[in-house]
Design a protein around this motif. Structure first.
Motif, PDB file in Angstrom:
ATOM      1  N   CYS A  49     -19.863 -31.100 -50.723  1.00  0.00           N
ATOM      2  CA  CYS A  49     -19.846 -31.859 -51.973  1.00  0.00           C
ATOM      3  C   CYS A  49     -20.522 -31.004 -53.033  1.00  0.00           C
ATOM      4  N   LYS A  51     -21.786 -31.065 -56.721  1.00  0.00           N
ATOM      5  CA  LYS A  51     -22.147 -32.051 -57.744  1.00  0.00           C
ATOM      6  C   LYS A  51     -21.528 -31.677 -59.075  1.00  0.00           C
ATOM      7  N   GLY A  52     -21.003 -32.705 -59.764  1.00  0.00           N
ATOM      8  CA  GLY A  52     -20.434 -32.502 -61.086  1.00  0.00           C
ATOM      9  C   GLY A  52     -21.513 -32.134 -62.077  1.00  0.00           C
ATOM     10  N   GLY A  57     -17.687 -37.237 -67.564  1.00  0.00           N
ATOM     11  CA  GLY A  57     -16.424 -37.060 -66.863  1.00  0.00           C
ATOM     12  C   GLY A  57     -16.413 -35.954 -65.818  1.00  0.00           C
ATOM     13  N   GLU A  58     -17.547 -35.339 -65.548  1.00  0.00           N
ATOM     14  CA  GLU A  58     -17.577 -34.290 -64.529  1.00  0.00           C
ATOM     15  C   GLU A  58     -17.987 -34.904 -63.200  1.00  0.00           C
ATOM     16  N   ALA A  59     -16.985 -35.288 -62.428  1.00  0.00           N
ATOM     17  CA  ALA A  59     -17.217 -35.962 -61.152  1.00  0.00           C
ATOM     18  C   ALA A  59     -17.600 -34.955 -60.075  1.00  0.00           C
ATOM     19  N   ASP A  60     -18.218 -35.461 -59.024  1.00  0.00           N
ATOM     20  CA  ASP A  60     -18.502 -34.642 -57.864  1.00  0.00           C
ATOM     21  C   ASP A  60     -17.180 -34.210 -57.229  1.00  0.00           C
TER      22      ASP A  60
END
Length: 124
Positions: A49, A51-52, A57-60
Motif C-alpha cells: 500500500c 499512501k496517497g 483526491g490522492e488516494a492510497d
C-alpha cells in the motif's frame, strides 16, 4: 491466493513451436493451466500500500502480485516463460506472518513449493 487454475497470454507461434512467418503479426492466445490431479493451489503473493499524497483526491494505491518463477517443462513447452509459485499448506501461516529478521525462511518456503504437473488448453 487460492486458485485451481491460472491463465496466461502466450504468443501463438511460441505455443505452436515455430518462428513467425514473413509478414505475420504476432498473435496472443490465452492458455488455461490446471494442475493434474485437480487441486486447489495456495499461491504465494505480495501486496503493498502506497499512501496517497497530502493533496485532495490522492488516494492510497493498493497493489498485489502473485510470485512467479521459471516454469516447469510442461508450461515452457506450452510457450510461457513464467509460472505461479504454489506453497505448501503447512507454510501458509509462516508466509502470512513472516519474521522480518529471517528472510531466508521466506526463500525456503518458496523453494519448498508444491510442484504439480500442469495440463493446458486454450481458454474460451
Amino acid at each position: 491466493m487460492i486458485v485451481n487454475a491460472f491463465y496466461e497470454n502466450v504468443a501463438r507461434h511460441r505455443m505452436e513451436h515455430r518462428e513467425l512467418a514473413p509478414g505475420e503479426v504476432e498473435e496472443n492466445v490465452v492458455l488455461e493451466f490446471r494442475p493434474e490431479p485437480q487441486q486447489d493451489m495456495l499461491v504465494a503473493c505480495l501486496w503493498s500500500c502506497t499512501k496517497g499524497g497530502e493533496g485532495e483526491g490522492e488516494a492510497d494505491l493498493y497493489s498485489f502480485a502473485a510470485i512467479t518463477d521459471e516454469p516447469p517443462p510442461e508450461v515452457s513447452e506450452a510457450g510461457h516463460d513464467r509460472c505461479i509459485v504454489p506453497i505448501q499448506r503447512q507454510s501458509v501461516d509462516a508466509w502470512l506472518h513472516p519474521d522480518p529478521k529471517n528472510l531466508a525462511a521466506l526463500d525456503a518456503i518458496l523453494e519448498d513449493r508444491s510442484r504439480p504437473y500442469y495440463e493446458h488448453r486454450l481458454a474460451a
